[in-house]
Enzyme design. Structure first.
Site, PDB file in Angstrom:
ATOM      1  N   GLU A 281       0.823  -1.225   0.135  1.00  0.00           N
ATOM      2  CA  GLU A 281       0.139  -0.052   0.030  1.00  0.00           C
ATOM      3  C   GLU A 281       0.828   1.164   0.010  1.00  0.00           C
ATOM      4  O   GLU A 281       0.238   2.339   0.039  1.00  0.00           O
ATOM      5  CB  GLU A 281      -1.048  -0.113   1.141  1.00  0.00           C
ATOM      6  CG  GLU A 281      -2.109  -0.680   1.028  1.00  0.00           C
ATOM      7  CD  GLU A 281      -2.139  -2.153   0.817  1.00  0.00           C
ATOM      8  OE1 GLU A 281      -2.535  -2.939  -0.151  1.00  0.00           O
ATOM      9  OE2 GLU A 281      -1.048  -2.971   1.766  1.00  0.00           O
TER      10      GLU A 281
ATOM     11  N   ASN B 276      -0.034  -7.597  -3.556  1.00  0.00           N
ATOM     12  CA  ASN B 276      -0.739  -6.826  -4.668  1.00  0.00           C
ATOM     13  C   ASN B 276       0.265  -5.703  -5.329  1.00  0.00           C
ATOM     14  O   ASN B 276       1.222  -4.992  -4.738  1.00  0.00           O
ATOM     15  CB  ASN B 276      -1.762  -5.743  -4.119  1.00  0.00           C
ATOM     16  CG  ASN B 276      -1.434  -4.702  -2.965  1.00  0.00           C
ATOM     17  OD1 ASN B 276      -1.022  -5.257  -1.877  1.00  0.00           O
ATOM     18  ND2 ASN B 276      -1.284  -3.579  -3.415  1.00  0.00           N
TER      19      ASN B 276
ATOM     20  N   ASP C  81      -6.770  -5.570  -5.350  1.00  0.00           N
ATOM     21  CA  ASP C  81      -6.278  -5.950  -4.281  1.00  0.00           C
ATOM     22  C   ASP C  81      -6.141  -7.361  -3.584  1.00  0.00           C
ATOM     23  O   ASP C  81      -6.396  -7.472  -2.459  1.00  0.00           O
ATOM     24  CB  ASP C  81      -6.535  -5.121  -2.975  1.00  0.00           C
ATOM     25  CG  ASP C  81      -5.675  -5.199  -1.945  1.00  0.00           C
ATOM     26  OD1 ASP C  81      -4.292  -5.221  -2.024  1.00  0.00           O
ATOM     27  OD2 ASP C  81      -6.081  -5.001  -0.867  1.00  0.00           O
TER      28      ASP C  81
END
Length: 553
Positions: free
Chosen positions: A157, A238, A280
């Site tokens: 992230e 991801n 994701d």
């Protein structure tokens, strides 16, 4: 080691606890770690000592199982940079320690791996492996294969440049670093040599421009090892950012399983579960290694429950796809093409900033199963046991610019319960045929790991604070006990010095559920966040905790 064996089965050969006597299980010991937070991971028992790692500040406890009350032998309090608290994506958790070479080895949240003498509790070595300035933190459990300690970072992230490293078990020295995308030289990939058949520099050509440099692919989950093949297997997370339009291409090797040589990190084969990930769907969940008959042939396989809702059975020698079937409710794809290995997309569920608010995507980005909830396998039943989630989401992406050390996301993703009126289940899975054998439905998502025993009993926990035992063959619930806080860790089974079988587990809700449950924290008067819409009453059943429980007959 965290998963009991190299194959990551989480199978205990102990059989004193059976479906007949499991209803008589009772708590025999508990201990407060003194930390309120997400207690992921699992205790570790080596000989007559039990080791426990807390969430930040990552304190290591050693308990003497030979004496009444299991008194503390020693406590190791590392120096951990508190800045890590502001960088860790999803709670300041720790997924546990591994024992090797007389040392307890584990990661600190701030990017260090430490080795502590298992007998004395003194620090043997400490190595910086990650860069918090780039958004890298290190809550994963290290893995030891031979004389290598294998470690990786969180930070998908934050747009990190994902990697895995091999450290010397004796000294902690970093011996190799292998990136998960980018040029072959940085990926330690040699196309055409051995079984790695990827196109030259596929880690660059499947990305636009230099977007691979901030493309994510963290390694924060579990690792397994086949000593005969001399291969480690691990999943990558991801790609960044969530807005797919900023990274055209398949984005190799995000959302993949990679098979590498532990000695030097060389990439032997790779398989991508979700190319150009639009939702994701990290692939950091465990890779369980078993030998089983698939399609009439005995195969060396790898079984993986992906966040994308499909369970995969791969040939672990070559990476060939053998079985891929949904174990959860799936709307983003219509299936997996067995010949190409590619998902058959429902293009109405593809996300991107220009597509606006895409609705009704299942599973949600919490996954059909969380990688934080490791599955178990019983060679007695031939079945796999796993926590699952029944959540869907809407997904609205937006353009985003990367600033090192800050979130690189670009999406709003509200959840809602999936069909059926329940938000989670615990299931038994037949990986040769790709089907659910039995299912226990739960009100809330199931986020714990599991352990299965030679007594044919399987254990798991729930977010609303129950620890449960079920018959591994039938799924009949045998026993439950309220442990005081939601369970997001994994149970273990061990033989005590008295020769008896015990079950241990952490209670302490956290991980994503610290963010989603609302007011589960009472030590901060300002923290009275409302709960997420889809689970408004979870905080009525649990608050934060930090308790180690041991159960016996």
């Amino acid at each position: 080691m965290p998963a009991k064996d190299y194959a990551a089965t989480r199978y205990s050969g102990l059989s004193q606890i059976t479906p007949a006597n499991a209803p008589r299980l009772r708590p025999v010991w508990s201990f407060s770690t003194g930390v309120l937070g997400g207690h992921e991971g699992q205790p570790l028992v080596v000989g007559s000592t039990m080791y426990v790692v807390t969430p930040f500040p990552d304190v290591l406890y050693a308990f003497d199982l030979t004496r009444e009350g299991y008194p503390l032998k020693w406590k190791y309090r590392p120096e951990v940079n508190p800045t890590a608290l502001g960088i860790a994506c999803c709670d300041a958790i720790n997924r546990g320690a591994v024992y090797a070479d007389g040392k307890i080895i584990y990661n600190l949240l701030d990017g260090h791996t430490v080795a502590v003498d298992a007998v004395s509790g003194s620090e043997v070595w400490k190595t910086q492996i990650a860069d918090m300035n780039q958004g890298e933190t290190t809550p994963m459990a290290p893995f030891v294969a031979g004389n290598r300690v294998i470690v990786g970072p969180s930070g998908g992230e934050f747009g990190i440049y994902g990697w895995v490293k091999g450290l010397d078990v004796a000294t902690g020295k970093i011996l190799w670093t292998a990136h998960n995308m980018g040029p072959d030289s940085l990926m330690l990939a040699r196309p055409g040599r051995g079984r790695y058949t990827g196109d030259p520099n596929i880690g660059v050509s499947t990305w636009e421009g230099d977007s691979w440099r901030r493309g994510g692919a963290p390694v924060w989950g579990w690792i397994s090892y086949d000593p005969q093949l001399d291969l480690i297997y691990f999943g990558t997370g991801n790609p960044g950012p969530y807005n797919t339009e900023q990274r055209p291409g398949e984005n190799k090797w995000t959302n993949s399983v990679l098979a590498r040589r532990p000695g030097d990190g060389t990439l032997v084969w790779a398989y991508q579960f979700t190319p150009h990930d639009s939702w994701d769907y990290d692939s950091n969940a465990e890779m369980i290694l078993v030998d089983m008959v698939v399609g009439g042939r005995m195969r060396k396989v790898l079984v993986h429950f992906d966040k994308n809702g499909f369970a995969y059975t791969l040939d672990r020698v070559t990476g060939e796809l053998l079985v891929a079937e949904p174990f959860a409710n799936v709307t983003w794809a219509k299936g997996i093409n067995k010949r190409t290995g590619l998902p058959i997309l429902d293009t109405t569920k593809t996300t991107g900033a220009s597509r606006g608010n895409v609705k009704g995507i299942c599973p949600s980005l919490e996954g059909g199963k969380s990688p934080a909830s490791p599955s178990a396998y019983s060679p007695r039943t031939g079945l796999f046991y796993t926590a699952t989630n029944n959540l869907c989401m809407n997904f609205e992406a937006a353009p985003v610019t990367r600033i090192p050390g800050t979130p690189y996301i670009g999406a709003t993703t509200p959840y809602m319960p999936g069909p059926g009126g329940y938000m989670g289940a615990f299931i038994a899975w037949d990986a040769a045929r790709g089907r659910t054998v039995w299912k226990i439905e739960e009100k809330f998502p199931v986020w714990s790991g599991s352990v299965v025993t030679a007594g044919d009993v399987v254990f798991y926990g729930t977010l609303d604070g129950w620890f449960k035992a079920a018959n591994a063959r039938t799924g009949k619930q045998l026993w439950k006990f309220k442990v005081g806080s939601g369970v997001v860790g994994a149970p273990i089974s061990f033989r005590g010095p008295d020769g008896k079988q015990y079950i241990a587990v952490y209670a302490g809700i956290g991980g994503d559920w610290f963010l989603l449950s609302g007011d589960v924290r009472s030590d901060d008067p300002a923290d009275v966040r409302p709960p997420a819409d889809f689970a408004p009453d979870l905080a009525r059943h649990t608050s934060q905790g930090g308790i180690v429980w041991i159960f016996g007959l």
